[in-house]
Scaffold this motif. Structure first.
Motif, PDB file in Angstrom:
ATOM      1  N   TYR A   7      27.487  33.182 -40.763  1.00 22.40           N
ATOM      2  CA  TYR A   7      27.761  31.911 -41.208  1.00 22.40           C
ATOM      3  C   TYR A   7      28.231  31.018 -40.124  1.00 22.40           C
ATOM      4  N   ALA A   8      29.368  31.500 -39.675  1.00 18.48           N
ATOM      5  CA  ALA A   8      30.201  30.640 -38.732  1.00 18.48           C
ATOM      6  C   ALA A   8      29.304  30.519 -37.569  1.00 18.48           C
ATOM      7  N   SER A   9      28.556  31.386 -37.047  1.00 18.79           N
ATOM      8  CA  SER A   9      27.585  31.419 -35.895  1.00 18.79           C
ATOM      9  C   SER A   9      26.590  30.431 -36.217  1.00 18.79           C
ATOM     10  N   TYR A  10      25.953  30.252 -37.190  1.00 14.63           N
ATOM     11  CA  TYR A  10      25.070  29.403 -37.538  1.00 14.63           C
ATOM     12  C   TYR A  10      25.472  27.826 -37.507  1.00 14.63           C
ATOM     13  N   LEU A  11      26.563  27.825 -38.390  1.00 12.40           N
ATOM     14  CA  LEU A  11      27.362  26.427 -38.453  1.00 12.40           C
ATOM     15  C   LEU A  11      27.791  25.857 -37.097  1.00 12.40           C
ATOM     16  N   ARG A  12      28.178  26.850 -36.238  1.00 13.68           N
ATOM     17  CA  ARG A  12      28.643  26.205 -34.619  1.00 13.68           C
ATOM     18  C   ARG A  12      27.512  25.563 -33.906  1.00 13.68           C
ATOM     19  N   ASP A  13      26.330  26.168 -34.281  1.00 16.80           N
ATOM     20  CA  ASP A  13      25.312  25.407 -33.648  1.00 16.80           C
ATOM     21  C   ASP A  13      24.877  24.153 -34.178  1.00 16.80           C
ATOM     22  N   HIS A  14      25.733  23.572 -35.395  1.00 17.67           N
ATOM     23  CA  HIS A  14      25.334  22.375 -36.179  1.00 17.67           C
ATOM     24  C   HIS A  14      26.633  21.301 -36.226  1.00 17.67           C
ATOM     25  N   LEU A  15      27.472  21.645 -35.227  1.00 14.53           N
ATOM     26  CA  LEU A  15      28.834  20.972 -35.389  1.00 14.53           C
ATOM     27  C   LEU A  15      28.977  20.085 -34.191  1.00 14.53           C
ATOM     28  N   ASP A  16      29.655  18.976 -34.334  1.00 15.78           N
ATOM     29  CA  ASP A  16      30.131  17.905 -33.166  1.00 15.78           C
ATOM     30  C   ASP A  16      31.359  18.498 -32.732  1.00 15.78           C
ATOM     31  N   THR A  17      32.047  19.462 -33.331  1.00 22.79           N
ATOM     32  CA  THR A  17      33.502  19.627 -32.996  1.00 22.79           C
ATOM     33  C   THR A  17      33.429  21.433 -32.969  1.00 22.79           C
ATOM     34  N   THR A  18      34.578  21.795 -32.674  1.00 24.71           N
ATOM     35  CA  THR A  18      34.774  23.314 -32.631  1.00 24.71           C
ATOM     36  C   THR A  18      35.077  23.773 -34.140  1.00 24.71           C
ATOM     37  N   LEU A  19      34.517  24.851 -34.400  1.00 26.78           N
ATOM     38  CA  LEU A  19      34.691  25.531 -35.794  1.00 26.78           C
ATOM     39  C   LEU A  19      36.024  26.724 -35.358  1.00 26.78           C
ATOM     40  N   GLY A  20      36.905  26.167 -36.281  1.00 24.89           N
ATOM     41  CA  GLY A  20      38.022  27.080 -36.390  1.00 24.89           C
ATOM     42  C   GLY A  20      38.037  28.083 -37.380  1.00 24.89           C
ATOM     43  N   GLU A  21      38.228  29.492 -37.051  1.00 23.49           N
ATOM     44  CA  GLU A  21      38.007  30.646 -38.261  1.00 23.49           C
ATOM     45  C   GLU A  21      39.246  31.330 -38.463  1.00 23.49           C
ATOM     46  N   THR A  22      39.601  31.543 -39.691  1.00 26.53           N
ATOM     47  CA  THR A  22      40.548  32.095 -40.086  1.00 26.53           C
ATOM     48  C   THR A  22      40.299  33.225 -41.081  1.00 26.53           C
ATOM     49  N   GLU A  23      40.786  34.576 -40.998  1.00 23.50           N
ATOM     50  CA  GLU A  23      40.441  35.692 -41.765  1.00 23.50           C
ATOM     51  C   GLU A  23      41.702  35.744 -42.845  1.00 23.50           C
ATOM     52  N   THR A  24      41.615  35.318 -44.088  1.00 22.55           N
ATOM     53  CA  THR A  24      42.861  35.309 -44.968  1.00 22.55           C
ATOM     54  C   THR A  24      42.994  36.539 -45.929  1.00 22.55           C
ATOM     55  N   GLU A  25      43.837  37.076 -46.170  1.00 20.21           N
ATOM     56  CA  GLU A  25      43.906  38.275 -46.889  1.00 20.21           C
ATOM     57  C   GLU A  25      44.050  37.791 -48.531  1.00 20.21           C
ATOM     58  N   ASP A  26      44.433  36.351 -48.791  1.00 25.25           N
ATOM     59  CA  ASP A  26      44.566  36.044 -49.973  1.00 25.25           C
ATOM     60  C   ASP A  26      43.503  34.843 -50.367  1.00 25.25           C
ATOM     61  N   VAL A  27      42.308  35.278 -50.315  1.00 22.24           N
ATOM     62  CA  VAL A  27      41.017  34.302 -50.460  1.00 22.24           C
ATOM     63  C   VAL A  27      41.344  33.564 -51.866  1.00 22.24           C
ATOM     64  N   THR A  28      41.790  34.404 -52.742  1.00 25.26           N
ATOM     65  CA  THR A  28      41.852  33.769 -54.115  1.00 25.26           C
ATOM     66  C   THR A  28      42.865  32.672 -54.214  1.00 25.26           C
ATOM     67  N   ASP A  29      43.931  32.688 -53.720  1.00 22.97           N
ATOM     68  CA  ASP A  29      45.039  31.520 -53.583  1.00 22.97           C
ATOM     69  C   ASP A  29      44.341  30.412 -52.700  1.00 22.97           C
ATOM     70  N   LEU A  30      43.732  30.703 -51.732  1.00 23.23           N
ATOM     71  CA  LEU A  30      43.005  29.804 -51.018  1.00 23.23           C
ATOM     72  C   LEU A  30      42.031  28.904 -51.563  1.00 23.23           C
TER      73      LEU A  30
END
Length: 164
Positions: A59-82
């Motif tokens: 999904y990040a690769s797909y999205l990168r092709d459609h953004l005017d800016t750089t996509l930051g990516e973070t893997e987070t252990e606590d996705v529920t809290d986020l």
């Protein structure tokens, strides 16, 4: 009874026509099916992904092709809290959360829907496509059912933003 034509109605009808026309021509699921002309005009784009989830990367690769800016990516252990911090109810959650300027986008939402949201500037916190539906961007497979994209905000669950 006289019907009033609104900009939102025209945009929704146009988007539906494009999606159905593209799906009919291609005959199978493809990320090209979800493309838009141009890019999403945002200044901040950050995706928070579940650890080890390969569809988040697609999904990040797909999205990168459609953004005017750089996509930051973070893997987070606590996705529920986020997700709690961003006000995403458990029944609307997916494997990744995207923050685009002031909006939150949960799950495999096609860029055409994100573009509509950014254009309309609705008074919501964001949108969500729950789960990991087959045929959605980054998931692969064939789209077999209608995707329901929900509004996020005001602590409410279930308000439909659009269906595709």
């Amino acid at each position: 009874m006289k019907r009033t034509v609104t900009r939102r109605g025209l945009l929704r009808a146009g988007a539906t026509t494009v999606v159905l026309g593209t799906a009919g021509c291609l005959g199978s699921s493809s990320e090209d099916e979800w493309d838009i002309e141009g890019t999403l005009a945002v200044t901040n784009a950050q995706q928070y992904s579940s650890p080890g989830c390969s569809c988040c990367g697609r999904y990040a690769s797909y999205l990168r092709d459609h953004l005017d800016t750089t996509l930051g990516e973070t893997e987070t252990e606590d996705v529920t809290d986020l997700k709690r911090q961003h006000g995403i109810p458990s029944d609307l959650q997916s494997c990744h959360t995207l923050v685009l300027d002031e909006y939150v986008v949960e799950g495999h939402v096609p860029v055409e829907i994100i573009a509509t949201m950014l254009d309309e500037v609705p008074a919501i916190d964001g949108i969500a496509l729950p789960g990991m539906p087959a045929g959605s961007p980054g998931m692969g497979g064939t789209k077999s059912d209608t995707f329901t994209v929900y509004k996020l905000g005001s602590g409410k669950t279930g308000d439909v933003y659009t269906e595709i």
